[in-house]
Design a protein around this motif. Structure first.
Motif, PDB file in Angstrom:
ATOM      1  N   LEU A   1      -2.994  52.116  -4.112  1.00  0.00           N
ATOM      2  CA  LEU A   1      -2.248  52.530  -2.912  1.00  0.00           C
ATOM      3  C   LEU A   1      -3.191  53.110  -1.855  1.00  0.00           C
ATOM      4  O   LEU A   1      -3.086  52.781  -0.665  1.00  0.00           O
ATOM      5  CB  LEU A   1      -1.187  53.575  -3.281  1.00  0.00           C
ATOM      6  CG  LEU A   1      -0.017  53.115  -4.161  1.00  0.00           C
ATOM      7  CD1 LEU A   1       0.900  54.293  -4.497  1.00  0.00           C
ATOM      8  CD2 LEU A   1       0.789  52.001  -3.488  1.00  0.00           C
TER       9      LEU A   1
ATOM     10  N   ASN B   1       5.417  49.545  -1.726  1.00  0.00           N
ATOM     11  CA  ASN B   1       4.102  48.935  -1.517  1.00  0.00           C
ATOM     12  C   ASN B   1       3.775  47.942  -2.639  1.00  0.00           C
ATOM     13  O   ASN B   1       3.729  48.311  -3.818  1.00  0.00           O
ATOM     14  CB  ASN B   1       3.051  50.060  -1.456  1.00  0.00           C
ATOM     15  CG  ASN B   1       1.712  49.560  -0.993  1.00  0.00           C
ATOM     16  OD1 ASN B   1       1.336  48.409  -1.240  1.00  0.00           O
ATOM     17  ND2 ASN B   1       0.977  50.425  -0.314  1.00  0.00           N
ATOM     18  N   GLU B   2       3.527  46.702  -2.247  1.00  0.00           N
ATOM     19  CA  GLU B   2       3.170  45.616  -3.195  1.00  0.00           C
ATOM     20  C   GLU B   2       1.979  45.982  -4.070  1.00  0.00           C
ATOM     21  O   GLU B   2       1.809  45.455  -5.166  1.00  0.00           O
ATOM     22  CB  GLU B   2       2.804  44.356  -2.400  1.00  0.00           C
ATOM     23  CG  GLU B   2       3.919  43.356  -2.233  1.00  0.00           C
ATOM     24  CD  GLU B   2       4.081  42.425  -3.439  1.00  0.00           C
ATOM     25  OE1 GLU B   2       3.204  42.405  -4.320  1.00  0.00           O
ATOM     26  OE2 GLU B   2       5.106  41.735  -3.491  1.00  0.00           O
ATOM     27  N   ASN B   3       1.120  46.859  -3.532  1.00  0.00           N
ATOM     28  CA  ASN B   3      -0.075  47.239  -4.296  1.00  0.00           C
ATOM     29  C   ASN B   3       0.258  48.027  -5.554  1.00  0.00           C
ATOM     30  O   ASN B   3      -0.543  48.093  -6.485  1.00  0.00           O
ATOM     31  CB  ASN B   3      -1.045  48.032  -3.410  1.00  0.00           C
ATOM     32  CG  ASN B   3      -1.743  47.102  -2.462  1.00  0.00           C
ATOM     33  OD1 ASN B   3      -2.748  46.503  -2.801  1.00  0.00           O
ATOM     34  ND2 ASN B   3      -1.171  46.940  -1.276  1.00  0.00           N
ATOM     35  N   ASN B   4       1.444  48.631  -5.594  1.00  0.00           N
ATOM     36  CA  ASN B   4       1.914  49.286  -6.822  1.00  0.00           C
ATOM     37  C   ASN B   4       2.098  48.220  -7.912  1.00  0.00           C
ATOM     38  O   ASN B   4       1.789  48.447  -9.077  1.00  0.00           O
ATOM     39  CB  ASN B   4       3.222  50.041  -6.508  1.00  0.00           C
ATOM     40  CG  ASN B   4       3.749  50.835  -7.698  1.00  0.00           C
ATOM     41  OD1 ASN B   4       3.167  50.839  -8.774  1.00  0.00           O
ATOM     42  ND2 ASN B   4       4.883  51.500  -7.493  1.00  0.00           N
TER      43      ASN B   4
ATOM     44  N   ASP C   1      -5.454  50.508  -0.292  1.00  0.00           N
ATOM     45  CA  ASP C   1      -4.690  49.683   0.654  1.00  0.00           C
ATOM     46  C   ASP C   1      -4.597  50.377   2.015  1.00  0.00           C
ATOM     47  O   ASP C   1      -4.833  49.752   3.054  1.00  0.00           O
ATOM     48  CB  ASP C   1      -3.286  49.433   0.076  1.00  0.00           C
ATOM     49  CG  ASP C   1      -2.366  48.754   1.080  1.00  0.00           C
ATOM     50  OD1 ASP C   1      -2.770  47.712   1.629  1.00  0.00           O
ATOM     51  OD2 ASP C   1      -1.264  49.271   1.337  1.00  0.00           O
ATOM     52  N   LEU C   2      -4.260  51.674   1.996  1.00  0.00           N
ATOM     53  CA  LEU C   2      -4.149  52.388   3.283  1.00  0.00           C
ATOM     54  C   LEU C   2      -5.494  52.428   4.003  1.00  0.00           C
ATOM     55  O   LEU C   2      -5.563  52.291   5.223  1.00  0.00           O
ATOM     56  CB  LEU C   2      -3.653  53.817   3.061  1.00  0.00           C
ATOM     57  CG  LEU C   2      -2.175  54.030   2.776  1.00  0.00           C
ATOM     58  CD1 LEU C   2      -1.823  55.512   2.873  1.00  0.00           C
ATOM     59  CD2 LEU C   2      -1.294  53.250   3.742  1.00  0.00           C
TER      60      LEU C   2
ATOM     61  N   THR D   1       1.697  56.676   1.286  1.00  0.00           N
ATOM     62  CA  THR D   1       1.291  55.590   0.375  1.00  0.00           C
ATOM     63  C   THR D   1       2.515  54.764  -0.060  1.00  0.00           C
ATOM     64  O   THR D   1       2.379  53.593  -0.365  1.00  0.00           O
ATOM     65  CB  THR D   1       0.548  56.170  -0.842  1.00  0.00           C
ATOM     66  OG1 THR D   1       1.113  57.433  -1.197  1.00  0.00           O
ATOM     67  CG2 THR D   1      -0.935  56.334  -0.567  1.00  0.00           C
ATOM     68  N   ASN D   2       3.652  55.354  -0.107  1.00  0.00           N
ATOM     69  CA  ASN D   2       4.950  54.714  -0.409  1.00  0.00           C
ATOM     70  C   ASN D   2       4.952  53.804  -1.641  1.00  0.00           C
ATOM     71  O   ASN D   2       5.066  52.570  -1.532  1.00  0.00           O
ATOM     72  CB  ASN D   2       5.485  53.959   0.821  1.00  0.00           C
ATOM     73  CG  ASN D   2       6.969  53.660   0.652  1.00  0.00           C
ATOM     74  OD1 ASN D   2       7.557  53.960  -0.397  1.00  0.00           O
ATOM     75  ND2 ASN D   2       7.576  53.075   1.674  1.00  0.00           N
ATOM     76  N   GLN D   3       4.894  54.444  -2.786  1.00  0.00           N
ATOM     77  CA  GLN D   3       4.860  53.703  -4.056  1.00  0.00           C
ATOM     78  C   GLN D   3       6.129  52.882  -4.313  1.00  0.00           C
ATOM     79  O   GLN D   3       6.122  51.962  -5.119  1.00  0.00           O
ATOM     80  CB  GLN D   3       4.615  54.673  -5.210  1.00  0.00           C
ATOM     81  CG  GLN D   3       5.658  55.771  -5.370  1.00  0.00           C
ATOM     82  CD  GLN D   3       5.509  56.503  -6.709  1.00  0.00           C
ATOM     83  OE1 GLN D   3       5.019  55.946  -7.681  1.00  0.00           O
ATOM     84  NE2 GLN D   3       5.946  57.766  -6.762  1.00  0.00           N
TER      85      GLN D   3
END
Ligand SMILES: Cc1ncc(COP(=O)(O)O)c(C=O)c1O
Length: 311
Positions: free
Chosen positions: A41, A142-145, A44-45, A137-139
């Motif tokens: 996360l 966020n696709e990265n989670n 990504d940011l 970060t918005n877990q």
């Protein structure tokens, strides 16, 4: 039996129809699976939104473990971090987050589903509207989670145990679950992935109810939970989770986290077919040291649940 491999434990004679392995995730610096999520996360940011420690403060909602992991990374990289959590956070995690220099903001007001998630998210939206330099970060969205577990957790499991019939995964944000569903669909389609949720969680359409154990279950359906089809769902009530935790401790000497015990209870209840010696893996997101004041404390258990515990 305890094995020399700290990451995979084989639990003998757990169930007559299965070879049972636990994937232990509590042995990294942040003591949980959420260190993987936190790394993906934050990277990504930094990469896609250009955040820097000089300009930005990080904010995230967490039941505890992601908060610890992000507070470690933010300390390392020089960010200010605000962890928005609720009264169910363990005192150990709360103290750890503060110890790493982050701010803990505990919401106290329950949302309309009897949990705290919506209140936490509302608080974050309010903060974002006030502070332009704040980054979330918005877990939950966020696709990265998902990618974190696709590229690490799921791959590590299949690399170690090649022939897996069943994989049991607890569902919080569903990042771990979605990552495993996607990875196994591609690399081991015969593996049946089973989602384990808490009774009282709304993630898969259940009726909301008060819950005490952090980690799995939500009071608001996470956005990423729709990204893969979930065919197999088992729901475990908190008293059964607590009984299972005490059973694993007294029988195997394993002090496991709450969500791990919900997942193991689901394995115990699953109607495996008699002819096969199925290979079964259960993901254990953390260990039990953070739950000494709650799940493993008889007075806490009797205050919140009417339970007689195994010694
Ligand atoms: C102890 C524990 N178990 C399970 C989960 C659920 O993982 P996910 O958010 O990937 O669904 C979490 C997430 O915070 C956790 O802390």
């Amino acid at each position: 039996m305890l094995s020399a491999n700290p990451i995979f434990y084989n639990i003998p004679q757990f169930h007559e129809k299965v070879n049972f392995y636990l994937k232990i995730e509590g042995l990294n610096i942040a003591h949980s699976i959420k260190l993987k999520t936190a790394i993906y996360l934050l990277n990504d940011l930094e990469k896609n939104f250009g955040i820097t420690p000089e300009k930005n403060t990080i904010i995230e909602s967490s039941s505890g473990n992601l908060g610890v992991a992000l507070s470690i990374l933010c300390k390392e990289r020089g960010y200010r971090f605000i962890c928005v959590t609720d009264p169910n956070i363990s005192s150990q995690n709360e103290n750890l987050i503060r110890c790493y220099g982050a701010t803990v903001l505990k919401v106290e007001e329950k949302d309309e589903n009897g949990g705290y998630l919506k209140t936490r998210i509302r608080y974050i939206h309010h903060q974002l509207s006030l502070h332009k330099n704040m980054a979330w970060t918005n877990q939950y969205a966020n696709e990265n989670n998902i990618l974190a577990h696709y590229e690490t957790t799921a791959k590590e499991i299949l690399d170690e145990i090649k022939n897996i019939d069943y994989l049991f995964v607890g569902a919080g944000t569903t990042g771990t679950l979605m990552g495993c569903l996607r990875y196994f669909k591609k690399h081991s389609p015969k593996t049946k992935v089973i989602a384990v949720d808490a009774e009282g969680s709304v993630t898969f359409g259940g009726a909301p109810k008060k819950r005490y154990i952090p980690g799995i279950g939500t009071s608001e359906k996470p956005e990423i939970s729709q990204y893969e089809t979930v065919e197999n769902i088992m729901t475990i009530d908190e008293p059964a989770t607590i009984r299972c935790a005490h059973h694993m401790l007294s029988t195997y000497g394993l002090l496991l986290g709450g969500s791990s015990c919900s997942v193991i209870e689901a394995v115990k209840r699953y109607p495996f077919t008699p002819y096969q010696q199925a290979n079964v893996v259960a993901i254990c997101p953390d260990l039990g040291e953070k739950y000494l004041n709650t799940i493993y404390n008889p007075s806490w258990v009797s205050k919140h649940f009417n339970l007689a515990l195994e010694n």
